[in-house]
Write a protein that holds these residues in place. Structure first.
Motif, PDB file in Angstrom:
ATOM      1  N   TRP A  88      50.151 -11.849  47.466  1.00  0.00           N
ATOM      2  CA  TRP A  88      49.789 -10.580  46.824  1.00  0.00           C
ATOM      3  C   TRP A  88      48.334 -10.189  47.123  1.00  0.00           C
ATOM      4  CZ3 TRP A  88      52.212 -14.513  43.908  1.00  0.00           C
ATOM      5  CH2 TRP A  88      53.574 -14.294  43.684  1.00  0.00           C
ATOM      6  N   GLY A  89      47.613 -11.032  47.855  1.00  0.00           N
ATOM      7  CA  GLY A  89      46.238 -10.745  48.203  1.00  0.00           C
ATOM      8  C   GLY A  89      45.277 -11.746  47.593  1.00  0.00           C
ATOM      9  N   ARG A  90      43.992 -11.534  47.849  1.00  0.00           N
ATOM     10  CA  ARG A  90      42.953 -12.421  47.332  1.00  0.00           C
ATOM     11  C   ARG A  90      42.383 -11.927  46.006  1.00  0.00           C
ATOM     12  NH1 ARG A  90      38.390 -12.744  51.508  1.00  0.00           N
ATOM     13  NH2 ARG A  90      37.745 -14.510  50.206  1.00  0.00           N
ATOM     14  N   ARG A  91      42.363 -10.625  45.802  1.00  0.00           N
ATOM     15  CA  ARG A  91      41.678 -10.046  44.646  1.00  0.00           C
ATOM     16  C   ARG A  91      42.622  -9.692  43.496  1.00  0.00           C
ATOM     17  NH1 ARG A  91      37.252 -12.024  46.954  1.00  0.00           N
ATOM     18  NH2 ARG A  91      36.801 -11.051  48.979  1.00  0.00           N
ATOM     19  N   LYS A  92      43.769  -9.120  43.830  1.00  0.00           N
ATOM     20  CA  LYS A  92      44.650  -8.585  42.791  1.00  0.00           C
ATOM     21  C   LYS A  92      45.165  -9.632  41.802  1.00  0.00           C
ATOM     22  CE  LYS A  92      46.256  -4.251  44.834  1.00  0.00           C
ATOM     23  NZ  LYS A  92      47.417  -3.423  45.153  1.00  0.00           N
ATOM     24  N   PRO A  93      45.533 -10.852  42.240  1.00  0.00           N
ATOM     25  CA  PRO A  93      46.007 -11.826  41.243  1.00  0.00           C
ATOM     26  C   PRO A  93      44.982 -12.107  40.144  1.00  0.00           C
ATOM     27  CG  PRO A  93      46.607 -12.539  43.448  1.00  0.00           C
ATOM     28  CD  PRO A  93      45.715 -11.361  43.619  1.00  0.00           C
ATOM     29  N   TRP A  94      43.719 -12.179  40.499  1.00  0.00           N
ATOM     30  CA  TRP A  94      42.681 -12.410  39.500  1.00  0.00           C
ATOM     31  C   TRP A  94      42.601 -11.246  38.520  1.00  0.00           C
ATOM     32  CZ3 TRP A  94      40.145 -16.793  38.528  1.00  0.00           C
ATOM     33  CH2 TRP A  94      40.155 -17.787  39.518  1.00  0.00           C
ATOM     34  N   LEU A  95      42.715 -10.023  39.031  1.00  0.00           N
ATOM     35  CA  LEU A  95      42.634  -8.858  38.156  1.00  0.00           C
ATOM     36  C   LEU A  95      43.846  -8.767  37.238  1.00  0.00           C
ATOM     37  CD1 LEU A  95      41.288  -6.236  40.734  1.00  0.00           C
ATOM     38  CD2 LEU A  95      39.993  -7.454  38.965  1.00  0.00           C
ATOM     39  N   VAL A  96      45.017  -9.104  37.746  1.00  0.00           N
ATOM     40  CA  VAL A  96      46.239  -9.059  36.933  1.00  0.00           C
ATOM     41  C   VAL A  96      46.143 -10.028  35.756  1.00  0.00           C
ATOM     42  CG1 VAL A  96      48.694  -9.611  36.935  1.00  0.00           C
ATOM     43  CG2 VAL A  96      47.735  -8.249  38.784  1.00  0.00           C
ATOM     44  N   VAL A  97      45.610 -11.220  36.011  1.00  0.00           N
ATOM     45  CA  VAL A  97      45.553 -12.260  34.974  1.00  0.00           C
ATOM     46  C   VAL A  97      44.346 -12.070  34.053  1.00  0.00           C
ATOM     47  CG1 VAL A  97      45.307 -14.739  34.558  1.00  0.00           C
ATOM     48  CG2 VAL A  97      46.805 -13.920  36.388  1.00  0.00           C
ATOM     49  N   CYS A  98      43.191 -11.832  34.631  1.00  0.00           N
ATOM     50  CA  CYS A  98      41.940 -11.907  33.866  1.00  0.00           C
ATOM     51  C   CYS A  98      41.585 -10.627  33.125  1.00  0.00           C
ATOM     52  CB  CYS A  98      40.785 -12.291  34.798  1.00  0.00           C
ATOM     53  SG  CYS A  98      40.949 -13.956  35.494  1.00  0.00           S
ATOM     54  N   ALA A  99      41.967  -9.462  33.652  1.00  0.00           N
ATOM     55  CA  ALA A  99      41.589  -8.212  32.982  1.00  0.00           C
ATOM     56  C   ALA A  99      42.160  -8.124  31.559  1.00  0.00           C
ATOM     57  CB  ALA A  99      42.011  -7.007  33.821  1.00  0.00           C
ATOM     58  N   PRO A 100      43.468  -8.406  31.347  1.00  0.00           N
ATOM     59  CA  PRO A 100      43.968  -8.359  29.965  1.00  0.00           C
ATOM     60  C   PRO A 100      43.276  -9.368  29.052  1.00  0.00           C
ATOM     61  CG  PRO A 100      45.798  -8.322  31.526  1.00  0.00           C
ATOM     62  CD  PRO A 100      44.569  -8.647  32.309  1.00  0.00           C
ATOM     63  N   ILE A 101      42.998 -10.574  29.554  1.00  0.00           N
ATOM     64  CA  ILE A 101      42.320 -11.584  28.734  1.00  0.00           C
ATOM     65  C   ILE A 101      40.920 -11.103  28.355  1.00  0.00           C
ATOM     66  CG2 ILE A 101      41.447 -13.953  28.691  1.00  0.00           C
ATOM     67  CD1 ILE A 101      43.700 -14.738  30.566  1.00  0.00           C
ATOM     68  N   LEU A 102      40.230 -10.472  29.313  1.00  0.00           N
ATOM     69  CA  LEU A 102      38.891  -9.959  29.043  1.00  0.00           C
ATOM     70  C   LEU A 102      38.918  -8.932  27.912  1.00  0.00           C
ATOM     71  CD1 LEU A 102      35.885  -9.463  29.655  1.00  0.00           C
ATOM     72  CD2 LEU A 102      36.610  -7.852  31.429  1.00  0.00           C
TER      73      LEU A 102
END
Length: 389
Positions: A88-102
């Motif tokens: 899915w890429g290098r950046r998007k998985p982090w945003l999918v997981v971490c943005a809601p937690i933030l």
């Protein structure tokens, strides 16, 4: 000699640039993100010490322990972010997981539960330490891939400045609301007029504010991730994974751009952060109400937003380095003048003091340094340095 990203042979200029609509969709999550960051930055200390009555020494100790842990944690987290590779890429998985937690953390931070039978001040200090640490880590885990994605979807030097100009525009609006709306609402709804507002009123306003920005943040990131396509790294440009210890050693001793960036960031963060100091300055030193605190905060961010075209004009007439140095110089001059109200002129809570305080906040805000990492010049220069690394 000033380098430009298009001079770098590693910069991929064959990619088609994003459209204006795509740039706006990419930039919009910075609006709720900046609202949350501004609200947190301004009120994190003042809320716990003046509203919840936790001793400042306890909050400072918790914050210092957080910073020690974060300094040790960040190199590993940075290495992990840089070496992520999924279908899915290098950046998007982090945003999918971490943005809601933030965004969920931005709600939880403000509401330590009351527990009978324990030292509430100690519990609130621990609560502050845990959630403050999580907020900083997840802010980094979201902002790094988010900004990296912006660099990667803009192959050209000028397009990158334009994209991050949109980001700063949304950030300025988010900061304007994040710093100004909560204290103004507290001041207007305070039944005690200019005296200390009831704790339940402050908590109620803080909950509705953080809940609203969190919903908007999660939805805006979801839209951005759906619309913006992450560029695929070609096999010819893929670099071998470097072990974390070797990477730190190389960055500190052999990577000149990284050393200069690290020095600049360290010096910026070694200075007192104006937005943290302003509530104490307004309420304690100048004896102003919550409403006036909000007015000063709105003035600071609002002037930064209004002066954004001036910095674009300077950038078009000179270059990024000169524009950024000018910005930092004006910010340093303005910051040194904040001793004047209430100390040298007028005394606390006078008309003269209020006028001078608003003037100084406008001067400081016009420099643009108030945005720090959301400053479009800083972010664009950082992206250029990555290209040369």
């Amino acid at each position: 000699m000033y380098l430009k990203a298009e001079d770098n042979p590693q910069t991929n200029t064959n990619k088609s640039p994003p459209s204006v609509v795509e740039m706006l969709i990419y930039a919009f999550p910075s609006f709720p993100g900046a609202m949350g960051a501004a609200f947190y930055s301004v009120n994190m200390f003042f809320y716990f010490t003046n509203t919840l009555n936790v001793p400042l020494s306890s909050i400072n100790l918790a914050n210092s322990l957080d910073m020690i842990f974060i300094v040790l944690m960040f190199p590993f987290l940075g290495w992990l972010l840089d070496n992520t590779s999924t279908r899915w890429g290098r950046r998007k998985p982090w945003l999918v997981v971490c943005a809601p937690i933030l965004f969920i953390s931005e709600i939880a931070f403000w509401f330590p539960p009351t527990i009978v039978g324990i030292d509430q001040n100690l519990f609130d200090s621990i609560w502050f330490g845990i959630w403050n640490c999580l907020l900083v880590i997840f802010t980094y885990a979201v902002s790094t891939p988010y900004l990296s994605l912006g660099v990667e979807i803009t192959p050209h030097y000028n397009e990158r400045s334009r994209l991050f100009g949109f980001v700063q525009g949304f950030s300025m609006m988010g900061w304007l609301i994040g710093v100004g709306l909560p204290p103004i609402l507290v001041g207007l709804l305070n039944p005690n007029n200019d005296s200390t507002p009831p704790v339940h009123l402050v908590k109620l306003i803080y909950f509705f504010f953080t809940f609203s920005l969190s919903v908007l943040g999660i939805l805006s990131f979801a839209l951005m991730l759906w619309i913006i396509k992450e560029p695929k790294q070609s096999s010819s440009k893929k670099l071998p994974s470097i072990p974390i210890a070797a990477g730190i050693r190389f960055s500190l001793f052999y990577n000149y751009p990284f050393r200069m960036a690290l020095l600049a960031i360290t010096l910026i963060n070694a200075t007192p952060y104006f937005m943290v100091l302003l509530p104490y300055w307004a309420n304690t030193s100048l004896d102003l109400s919550y409403t006036w605190e909000g007015i000063l905060l709105v003035t600071t961010i609002g002037m930064g937003f209004l002066c954004l075209p001036i910095w674009y004009l300077l950038l078009s007439r000179t270059n990024k380095i000169i524009a950024f140095r000018t910005m930092l110089f004006l910010g340093a001059v303005a910051f040194t003048l904040f001793i004047l109200p209430g100390v040298l002129i007028g005394g606390p809570n006078t008309t003269t003091t209020k006028i001078l305080a608003v003037t100084l906040c406008a001067f400081y805000g016009s420099s643009g340094v108030i945005m720090t990492y959301n400053n479009f010049l800083y972010t664009s220069l950082q992206g250029d340095a990555i290209d040369y690394d």
